[in-house]
Design a protein around this motif. Structure first.
Motif, PDB file in Angstrom:
ATOM      1  N   TYR A 256     -23.038 -24.815 -20.577  1.00  0.00           N
ATOM      2  CA  TYR A 256     -22.928 -25.649 -19.365  1.00  0.00           C
ATOM      3  C   TYR A 256     -21.553 -25.466 -18.729  1.00  0.00           C
ATOM      4  O   TYR A 256     -21.435 -25.273 -17.518  1.00  0.00           O
ATOM      5  CB  TYR A 256     -23.176 -27.102 -19.781  1.00  0.00           C
ATOM      6  CG  TYR A 256     -22.933 -28.132 -18.721  1.00  0.00           C
ATOM      7  CD1 TYR A 256     -23.775 -28.232 -17.624  1.00  0.00           C
ATOM      8  CD2 TYR A 256     -21.879 -29.037 -18.834  1.00  0.00           C
ATOM      9  CE1 TYR A 256     -23.570 -29.194 -16.650  1.00  0.00           C
ATOM     10  CE2 TYR A 256     -21.663 -30.002 -17.867  1.00  0.00           C
ATOM     11  CZ  TYR A 256     -22.511 -30.080 -16.787  1.00  0.00           C
ATOM     12  OH  TYR A 256     -22.297 -31.034 -15.831  1.00  0.00           O
TER      13      TYR A 256
ATOM     14  N   ASP B 187     -32.455 -26.074 -17.642  1.00  0.00           N
ATOM     15  CA  ASP B 187     -32.171 -26.138 -19.083  1.00  0.00           C
ATOM     16  C   ASP B 187     -33.323 -26.875 -19.767  1.00  0.00           C
ATOM     17  O   ASP B 187     -33.217 -28.040 -20.154  1.00  0.00           O
ATOM     18  CB  ASP B 187     -30.830 -26.858 -19.312  1.00  0.00           C
ATOM     19  CG  ASP B 187     -30.452 -26.912 -20.782  1.00  0.00           C
ATOM     20  OD1 ASP B 187     -30.998 -26.109 -21.564  1.00  0.00           O
ATOM     21  OD2 ASP B 187     -29.622 -27.768 -21.151  1.00  0.00           O
ATOM     22  N   LYS B 188     -34.432 -26.159 -19.920  1.00  0.00           N
ATOM     23  CA  LYS B 188     -35.673 -26.781 -20.395  1.00  0.00           C
ATOM     24  C   LYS B 188     -35.549 -27.370 -21.803  1.00  0.00           C
ATOM     25  O   LYS B 188     -36.105 -28.420 -22.097  1.00  0.00           O
ATOM     26  CB  LYS B 188     -36.815 -25.745 -20.381  1.00  0.00           C
ATOM     27  CG  LYS B 188     -37.268 -25.335 -18.977  1.00  0.00           C
ATOM     28  CD  LYS B 188     -38.007 -26.480 -18.292  1.00  0.00           C
ATOM     29  CE  LYS B 188     -38.535 -26.092 -16.926  1.00  0.00           C
ATOM     30  NZ  LYS B 188     -39.652 -25.168 -16.950  1.00  0.00           N
ATOM     31  N   ASP B 189     -34.817 -26.666 -22.705  1.00  0.00           N
ATOM     32  CA  ASP B 189     -34.734 -27.137 -24.086  1.00  0.00           C
ATOM     33  C   ASP B 189     -33.574 -28.110 -24.313  1.00  0.00           C
ATOM     34  O   ASP B 189     -33.327 -28.556 -25.436  1.00  0.00           O
ATOM     35  CB  ASP B 189     -34.623 -25.959 -25.063  1.00  0.00           C
ATOM     36  CG  ASP B 189     -33.477 -25.017 -24.693  1.00  0.00           C
ATOM     37  OD1 ASP B 189     -32.668 -25.373 -23.818  1.00  0.00           O
ATOM     38  OD2 ASP B 189     -33.404 -23.922 -25.288  1.00  0.00           O
ATOM     39  N   ARG B 190     -32.837 -28.431 -23.266  1.00  0.00           N
ATOM     40  CA  ARG B 190     -31.760 -29.423 -23.319  1.00  0.00           C
ATOM     41  C   ARG B 190     -30.713 -29.101 -24.399  1.00  0.00           C
ATOM     42  O   ARG B 190     -30.218 -29.990 -25.086  1.00  0.00           O
ATOM     43  CB  ARG B 190     -32.334 -30.838 -23.563  1.00  0.00           C
ATOM     44  CG  ARG B 190     -33.216 -31.358 -22.439  1.00  0.00           C
ATOM     45  CD  ARG B 190     -32.337 -31.680 -21.212  1.00  0.00           C
ATOM     46  NE  ARG B 190     -33.101 -32.216 -20.100  1.00  0.00           N
ATOM     47  CZ  ARG B 190     -33.557 -31.494 -19.073  1.00  0.00           C
ATOM     48  NH1 ARG B 190     -33.351 -30.207 -19.049  1.00  0.00           N
ATOM     49  NH2 ARG B 190     -34.195 -32.056 -18.069  1.00  0.00           N
ATOM     50  N   ASP B 191     -30.361 -27.807 -24.511  1.00  0.00           N
ATOM     51  CA  ASP B 191     -29.342 -27.433 -25.503  1.00  0.00           C
ATOM     52  C   ASP B 191     -27.984 -27.179 -24.844  1.00  0.00           C
ATOM     53  O   ASP B 191     -27.070 -26.666 -25.483  1.00  0.00           O
ATOM     54  CB  ASP B 191     -29.782 -26.195 -26.282  1.00  0.00           C
ATOM     55  CG  ASP B 191     -29.927 -24.965 -25.384  1.00  0.00           C
ATOM     56  OD1 ASP B 191     -29.933 -25.124 -24.146  1.00  0.00           O
ATOM     57  OD2 ASP B 191     -30.046 -23.848 -25.931  1.00  0.00           O
ATOM     58  N   CYS B 192     -27.859 -27.542 -23.567  1.00  0.00           N
ATOM     59  CA  CYS B 192     -26.608 -27.367 -22.812  1.00  0.00           C
ATOM     60  C   CYS B 192     -26.160 -25.908 -22.761  1.00  0.00           C
ATOM     61  O   CYS B 192     -24.961 -25.604 -22.727  1.00  0.00           O
ATOM     62  CB  CYS B 192     -25.498 -28.244 -23.388  1.00  0.00           C
ATOM     63  SG  CYS B 192     -25.720 -29.985 -23.005  1.00  0.00           S
TER      64      CYS B 192
ATOM     65  N   ARG C 251     -28.861 -36.435 -22.408  1.00  0.00           N
ATOM     66  CA  ARG C 251     -29.907 -35.512 -21.988  1.00  0.00           C
ATOM     67  C   ARG C 251     -31.079 -35.528 -22.954  1.00  0.00           C
ATOM     68  O   ARG C 251     -32.196 -35.254 -22.606  1.00  0.00           O
ATOM     69  CB  ARG C 251     -29.338 -34.083 -21.904  1.00  0.00           C
ATOM     70  CG  ARG C 251     -28.409 -33.923 -20.705  1.00  0.00           C
ATOM     71  CD  ARG C 251     -27.919 -32.495 -20.675  1.00  0.00           C
ATOM     72  NE  ARG C 251     -27.099 -32.260 -19.504  1.00  0.00           N
ATOM     73  CZ  ARG C 251     -26.535 -31.118 -19.227  1.00  0.00           C
ATOM     74  NH1 ARG C 251     -26.689 -30.094 -20.027  1.00  0.00           N
ATOM     75  NH2 ARG C 251     -25.792 -30.947 -18.157  1.00  0.00           N
TER      76      ARG C 251
ATOM     77  N   LEU D  99     -24.732 -34.681 -24.097  1.00  0.00           N
ATOM     78  CA  LEU D  99     -25.822 -34.059 -24.841  1.00  0.00           C
ATOM     79  C   LEU D  99     -26.834 -35.104 -25.296  1.00  0.00           C
ATOM     80  O   LEU D  99     -28.045 -34.938 -25.173  1.00  0.00           O
ATOM     81  CB  LEU D  99     -25.245 -33.314 -26.051  1.00  0.00           C
ATOM     82  CG  LEU D  99     -26.130 -32.273 -26.730  1.00  0.00           C
ATOM     83  CD1 LEU D  99     -26.480 -31.170 -25.752  1.00  0.00           C
ATOM     84  CD2 LEU D  99     -25.417 -31.686 -27.938  1.00  0.00           C
TER      85      LEU D  99
ATOM     86  N   GLU E 134     -34.055 -18.756 -19.169  1.00  0.00           N
ATOM     87  CA  GLU E 134     -33.672 -19.850 -18.261  1.00  0.00           C
ATOM     88  C   GLU E 134     -32.824 -19.334 -17.107  1.00  0.00           C
ATOM     89  O   GLU E 134     -32.968 -19.791 -15.965  1.00  0.00           O
ATOM     90  CB  GLU E 134     -32.934 -20.936 -19.047  1.00  0.00           C
ATOM     91  CG  GLU E 134     -33.850 -21.738 -19.953  1.00  0.00           C
ATOM     92  CD  GLU E 134     -33.115 -22.645 -20.930  1.00  0.00           C
ATOM     93  OE1 GLU E 134     -33.764 -23.553 -21.489  1.00  0.00           O
ATOM     94  OE2 GLU E 134     -31.898 -22.450 -21.150  1.00  0.00           O
TER      95      GLU E 134
ATOM     96  N   ASP F  29     -29.417 -28.659 -15.008  1.00  0.00           N
ATOM     97  CA  ASP F  29     -30.332 -29.584 -15.693  1.00  0.00           C
ATOM     98  C   ASP F  29     -31.791 -29.218 -15.421  1.00  0.00           C
ATOM     99  O   ASP F  29     -32.651 -29.301 -16.301  1.00  0.00           O
ATOM    100  CB  ASP F  29     -30.083 -31.025 -15.235  1.00  0.00           C
ATOM    101  CG  ASP F  29     -28.787 -31.584 -15.803  1.00  0.00           C
ATOM    102  OD1 ASP F  29     -28.295 -31.029 -16.805  1.00  0.00           O
ATOM    103  OD2 ASP F  29     -28.257 -32.560 -15.254  1.00  0.00           O
TER     104      ASP F  29
END
Length: 619
Positions: free
Chosen positions: A359, A317-322, A619, A616, A328, A314
């Protein structure tokens, strides 16, 4: 930190070496002074740093040069004593003693030196004006102390500084000429900053600073104290504080300030808490804590370890795309001295359409490393600071050692979460395709994999009766005569043959009869490339007859040459057989064994997808 400290006093005759030692021990100036004091040991409980300290005297009259050289080689710190009222003894510091010591010590691990000006009671002036140029000339000199054995001035301080020079040396941290931290120190402190930056925003906020303070010094900072620290940084640099948090530059500046003000112990306390030794390398004890693994037991990550690894994912994962983009992944491993994952990892675990590790794939790779090489997993967790963030004694607290497999077989149940399937077959039979299909890659995607990026492992999750388990597939090289114990040690065996190649099944039959016919390890025969025309196998028995004769399940048809979603039922079946080897045999004639496993997998896959979408969204 060192378990003890050995201090050697050298210098010209009559400068007061022995008097200094005797004044320290008896707390009064001796009426009669022997030629040389016996070695004394000060117990840990009466020293400021709680470390036993040995003090060794040298006498030219009583000892040979060889004995002196031996003592120099054993010493952790050497005090060169001169008399402040004797110019010749000061001159001998540079003309004799420093060259002698340097000749007898390794250039890369020089012993710290302390210049001791004794008999300060006999003069009104200081010798510092003469000594400062010497200190500037020789980097090994930690400090200079003027003292008096007669009136006990600075005696305790002298031995405290000597002890401090060993336990908290300046040399590895700071370059006095440049007035800045050394590169190795900056590298270590940068890793510490990144580990402590729990949200990876490039600053240490008040919560992170407090956690860092409590971790290193067992006490939080008061709100005003935090502000005072930040104000000191603000006054000295423009980019040391950002959004009311401490930047990396500000963090490094504070440690430079501590060292310049003689507070080396503060920086050393931080470094040692994060696993560093005197050479600013992470210690073996920190990276590889003791863990006992009996025979026939496996190693897995426990619940806390997975929570920690999720938080690390977490964090990066800067762009929160899992999924972990290459940038990254690079950012995640900046706290490592090397890049631990090569391009083969992207063909070992699940990736998204862009080929980035998902993930689930990320957790799978950690599971694989822990299963195959627990020492490597401990090392990696050490770099990430697991024991510090989770306040554990060591990374070993992240590992579960499973019980002996024989006990599982006796009790007909297991608590294990990771199961190994060895995949055997002749060259070209479709083993690699079988592994990659488990990761959701059809033949078209597999053809894009570069030869040097291929992997002999594939790992992902399956669901058996509602429980999430990891299945680890290992492709064994087809060398019939040299199958090692590692090639044979597994929970279930896959024998793969190509239905379009008439000579393919013979290898499977021979391997089974040679290695597995009397084994309790369940075996499954895979009829690969089932989209192609099936030809008769050049073997005495047809594959179906062979399986019937040896009480194996009929060959399972398999293909990855499809544009539709790949059928994962076979992998659930393999995991089920690995979990319940006794049922695999008992239910051989009962088709509901497969049906129950497949139904459980379908239900859990739907639930798993729903949970994934919820995660998802969260997040």
């Amino acid at each position: 930190m060192r378990k003890d400290v050995r201090i050697l006093l050298v210098g010209e005759p009559k400068v007061g070496k022995t008097s200094l030692i005797m004044s320290l021990v008896s707390e009064e100036f001796p009426d009669e002074v022997p030629l040389r004091a016996e070695e004394i040991t000060i117990p840990a409980d009466v020293t400021p740093e709680r470390v036993p300290t040995h003090i060794v005297d040298y006498s030219e009259a009583e000892q040979s040069d060889e004995q002196l050289f031996q003592e120099i080689s054993k010493a952790n710190v050497i005090c060169i004593v001169y008399s402040v009222n004797n110019k010749k003894s000061i001159e001998r510091v540079t003309s004799h003693w420093i060259p002698l010591i340097n000749d007898r010590t390794d250039k890369d691990s020089r012993v710290p030196l302390i210049l001791v000006g004794n008999k300060s009671d006999l003069v009104e002036h200081s010798s510092m004006e003469t000594i400062l140029p010497i200190m500037n000339q020789y980097q090994d000199i930690e400090t200079c102390v003027e003292c008096s054995a007669k009136n006990l001035k600075n005696i305790s301080e002298l031995f405290y500084y000597a002890q401090k020079a060993v336990l908290h040396p300046t040399g590895p941290l700071y370059c006095p000429e440049e007035k800045e931290l050394k590169p190795s120190c900056i590298k270590a402190l940068t890793r510490i900053f990144k580990v402590s930056d729990l949200d990876n925003d490039g600053i240490l906020n008040d919560n992170e600073l407090n956690f860092f303070q409590r971790t290193c010094f067992n006490t939080p900072l008061a709100t005003q104290a935090l502000e005072d620290v930040k104000n000191v940084v603000r006054r000295n640099m423009t980019d040391g504080v950002k959004d009311n948090g401490l930047t990396l530059k500000g963090f490094l500046f504070l440690h430079t300030l501590f060292i310049q003000r003689g507070r080396h112990e503060t920086t050393w306390t931080v470094l040692r808490r994060f696993g560093y030794d005197d050479d600013l390398e992470l210690t073996q004890e920190y990276l590889f804590p003791m863990i006992k693994i009996p025979p026939d037991c496996t190693t897995e990550l426990n619940h806390n370890a997975y929570l920690f690894l999720q938080s690390v994912f977490d964090k990066h994962d800067k762009d929160r795309d899992c999924a972990m983009s290459p940038e990254e992944v690079k950012d995640l491993f900046k706290v490592f001295p090397y890049m631990p994952w090569g391009p083969d990892v992207n063909n070992t675990v699940c990736t998204n359409e862009q080929g980035w590790i998902t993930y689930q794939g990320y957790l799978s790779q950690w599971t694989l490393t822990t299963y195959l090489d627990v020492q490597r997993s401990l090392e990696y967790l050490g770099y990430l600071g697991y024991s510090i963030i989770y306040e554990q004694e060591s990374q070993a607290a992240a590992i579960t050692v499973t019980r002996n497999k024989r006990i599982d077989l006796q009790k007909k149940q297991t608590q294990r979460s990771v199961f190994r399937c060895n995949v055997l077959g002749a060259r070209g039979s479709g083993k690699s395709g079988f592994l990659q299909a488990f990761l959701g890659k059809n033949l078209q995607r597999q053809r894009r994999i570069r030869e040097d990026h291929k992997s002999f492992y594939a790992i992902s999750t399956t669901y058996v009766y509602g429980q999430e388990k990891y299945l680890l597939l290992h492709e064994v090289m087809p060398d019939f005569d040299f199958l090692s114990e590692a090639d044979l040690a597994c929970d279930v065996v896959c024998l793969v043959y190509d239905i379009n190649n008439p000579r393919s099944f013979e290898y499977c039959a021979k391997v089974y009869k040679q290695y597995f016919i009397d084994s309790k390890t369940p075996c499954v025969v895979i009829a690969a490339k089932s989209d192609l025309h099936e030809v008769r196998q050049h073997y005495s028995l047809l594959p179906q007859e062979f399986c019937r004769k040896h009480k194996l399940h009929p060959p399972q048809p398999f293909t990855c040459n499809t544009t539709d979603a790949l059928n994962k039922d076979i992998y659930t079946r393999l995991t089920t057989m690995a979990m319940y080897p006794h049922m695999a045999q008992a239910d051989l004639k009962n088709s509901t064994f497969w049906l129950r496993a497949s139904l459980g997998a379908t239900v859990c896959a739907v639930l798993g997808f729903a949970m994934y979408r919820a995660l998802l969204k969260q997040r």
